[in-house]
Motif scaffolding. Structure first.
Motif, short mmCIF file in Angstrom:
data_model
loop_
_atom_site.label_atom_id
_atom_site.label_comp_id
_atom_site.label_asym_id
_atom_site.label_seq_id
_atom_site.Cartn_x
_atom_site.Cartn_y
_atom_site.Cartn_z
N PHE A 119 -8.40 6.57 24.75
CA PHE A 119 -7.01 6.36 23.96
C PHE A 119 -6.86 7.45 23.29
CE2 PHE A 119 -4.35 5.03 20.49
CZ PHE A 119 -3.23 4.71 20.94
N PHE A 120 -7.86 7.84 22.40
CA PHE A 120 -7.67 8.96 21.40
C PHE A 120 -7.97 10.23 21.85
CE2 PHE A 120 -8.54 5.19 18.61
CZ PHE A 120 -7.42 5.37 17.48
N ALA A 121 -8.68 10.18 23.08
CA ALA A 121 -8.50 11.51 23.89
C ALA A 121 -7.37 11.84 24.50
CB ALA A 121 -9.68 11.64 24.98
N GLY A 122 -6.70 10.67 24.72
CA GLY A 122 -5.13 10.95 25.28
C GLY A 122 -4.19 11.72 24.25
N ILE A 123 -4.28 10.83 23.04
CA ILE A 123 -3.64 11.57 22.09
C ILE A 123 -3.94 12.83 21.70
CG2 ILE A 123 -3.06 11.25 19.62
CD1 ILE A 123 -3.44 8.17 19.77
N GLY A 124 -5.17 13.33 21.68
CA GLY A 124 -5.57 14.58 21.44
C GLY A 124 -5.04 15.55 22.67
N GLY A 125 -4.96 14.94 23.82
CA GLY A 125 -4.58 15.71 24.81
C GLY A 125 -2.87 16.11 24.57
N SER A 126 -2.25 15.09 24.06
CA SER A 126 -0.72 14.96 24.14
C SER A 126 -0.54 16.46 22.91
CB SER A 126 -0.20 13.79 23.38
OG SER A 126 0.98 14.05 23.00
N LEU A 127 -1.46 16.28 21.70
CA LEU A 127 -1.23 17.37 20.87
C LEU A 127 -1.54 18.74 21.40
CD1 LEU A 127 -2.95 15.52 17.76
CD2 LEU A 127 -0.47 15.67 18.23
N PHE A 128 -2.50 18.78 22.23
CA PHE A 128 -3.01 19.94 22.82
C PHE A 128 -1.95 20.60 23.70
CE2 PHE A 128 -4.93 22.15 26.22
CZ PHE A 128 -5.80 23.20 25.69
N ALA A 129 -1.12 19.65 24.47
CA ALA A 129 -0.18 20.09 25.17
C ALA A 129 1.05 20.67 24.49
CB ALA A 129 0.34 18.83 26.32
N HIS A 130 1.47 20.03 23.49
CA HIS A 130 2.51 20.33 22.77
C HIS A 130 2.26 21.54 21.90
CE1 HIS A 130 3.87 16.19 24.01
NE2 HIS A 130 5.05 17.06 23.97
N ASN A 131 1.14 21.78 21.83
CA ASN A 131 0.59 23.14 21.09
C ASN A 131 0.71 24.21 21.91
OD1 ASN A 131 -0.42 24.59 18.66
ND2 ASN A 131 -2.42 24.72 19.69
N VAL A 132 0.12 24.25 22.96
CA VAL A 132 -0.08 25.48 23.99
C VAL A 132 1.34 25.81 24.67
CG1 VAL A 132 -2.37 25.46 24.21
CG2 VAL A 132 -1.04 24.25 25.75
N GLY A 133 2.07 24.56 24.98
CA GLY A 133 3.28 24.69 25.88
C GLY A 133 3.16 25.03 27.11
N ILE A 134 2.05 25.05 27.62
CA ILE A 134 1.81 24.99 29.07
C ILE A 134 0.35 24.62 29.62
CG2 ILE A 134 1.05 27.65 29.13
CD1 ILE A 134 2.28 27.80 31.89
N LEU A 135 0.36 23.65 30.76
CA LEU A 135 -1.05 23.15 30.98
C LEU A 135 -1.16 23.60 32.33
CD1 LEU A 135 -0.60 19.38 29.79
CD2 LEU A 135 -2.06 21.20 28.68
N THR A 136 -2.55 23.95 32.48
CA THR A 136 -3.08 24.22 34.05
C THR A 136 -4.25 23.42 34.04
OG1 THR A 136 -4.35 26.14 32.83
CG2 THR A 136 -2.12 26.66 33.92
#
Length: 370
Positions: free
Chosen positions: A258-275
């Protein structure tokens, strides 16, 4: 003779009553002293909570004054946001690896699930013009819940596994997630998911990460958290005293995901693109190194190690090909000089800090006297 016997009996009865009264008074005094001690410790806890809250607020303002908040391209602000995100990654992995004692090499898969889920929903919510902070909270919770479902499923499929076998299964899960995302066109496929709204600011990232860490710390000091710790210490003994291992393991995997998913959400909205190639095996190892460096089972250690290694990554940006060589040297040195990590299984506390300062003062005073 009869009168003498009666007198002796009455004296014995009176003395026994006196002894009984004295014992009852002593019991009451001990109970009162214990109750006073309990109240004293409760007051100390309240002081610690207030001090922690003030420290969090002061730390926020101190960091805020080190960069221009109106500059969207501030280098210092970007570094702070990266550090906070990796702190959440490290603390979330510490739940399963450090506190529960289960070797998990698939944390990058949970981060990818949370990041892609939150980014996909965030692109849909853009048309509703929600406030950035509200939208970030909604999509982060959604990404965390989706990742928690997969964490529950992975935990359920590995209940009978431990050690190397568990590590292999979680590693395989992370790689499977990466290759599934590569073949999903609505998530961008191999080219990645782009045009993700950049909702992050230093303020919302800071408070989301701090609140997440507080929730994790509270969960791990609760009764359920003690059950998680008992699994790490001895699974057989924990099962013998009535702890349901399967249920506790599912709880630990779901909470970590759950908290890894929250961290992933922050990561996605920080970089703007996910590969997809970002969430490979090496990404999981990078987070695992942070947990091991800080100390398996120490939330404070995970935070400190994440800060150190994130700053080290930034310093090694020009020679990134030597980054994993530096990681290897750090781990080898750690295993030689401090096998339990920076903090081991201990946490930073105000009471512990006072005791250490007192020991240092006593040591210096004794040295001066000698």
């Amino acid at each position: 003779m009869e009168k003498n016997n009666k007198d002796v009996k009455t004296e014995n009865i009176a003395s026994s009553e006196k002894n009984h009264d004295e014992h009852s008074k002593k019991d009451k005094e001990t109970k009162n002293s214990r109750w006073n001690d309990l109240n004293y410790f409760n007051k100390l806890n309240v002081k610690n909570y207030v001090a922690t809250f003030l420290l969090i607020i002061v730390f926020y303002f101190v960091l805020s004054f080190t960069f221009n908040p109106n500059d969207p391209f501030s280098y210092t602000k970007g570094i702070y946001i990266n550090i906070l995100i990796y702190v959440l990654f490290s603390v979330s992995l510490n739940i399963t690896v450090g506190l529960m004692g289960q070797l998990n090499l698939g944390q990058a898969g949970f981060i990818a699930i949370g990041g892609y889920s939150a980014a996909f929903i965030s692109k849909i919510l853009v048309q509703y013009n929600l406030p950035p902070f509200l939208q970030l909270i909604i999509v982060s919770l959604f990404g965390g819940l989706v990742a928690a479902v997969f964490g529950f499923l992975v935990g359920g499929s590995t209940l009978r596994l431990r050690g190397d076998y568990l590590a292999i299964i979680t590693l395989a899960f992370g790689e499977i997630i990466k290759y599934i995302i590569q073949n999903l066109d609505f998530l961008g496929g191999a080219t990645g998911l782009s045009n993700i709204p950049t909702l992050l600011s230093f303020s919302n990232t800071y408070f989301i990460v701090v609140i997440s860490i507080i929730v994790i710390a509270m969960a791990m000091t609760s009764r359920k958290g003690k059950e998680v710790l008992s699994i790490r210490e001895d699974e057989i003994a924990a099962e013998n005293i009535g702890i349901k291992l399967n249920r506790v393991k599912l709880y630990g995997f779901a909470l970590s995901a759950f908290f890894a998913g929250i961290g992933g959400s922050l990561f996605a909205h920080n970089v703007g693109i996910l590969t997809p190639d970002k969430f490979g095996f090496l990404f999981s190892i990078e987070i695992l190194v942070m947990v091991v460096l800080g100390g398996l089972g120490s939330i404070t250690g995970a935070i400190v190690a994440a800060v150190i290694l994130t700053l080290l990554n930034e310093k090694l940006r020009d020679v990134s090909q030597f980054r994993y060589l530096v990681y290897a040297i750090i781990l080898i040195s750690l295993m030689i000089f401090r096998p339990k990590g920076i903090f081991g299984t201990k946490e930073f506390t105000f009471a512990g800090t006072k005791k250490r300062i007192k020991r240092i003062r006593d040591y210096k005073n004794n040295k001066n006297e000698n």
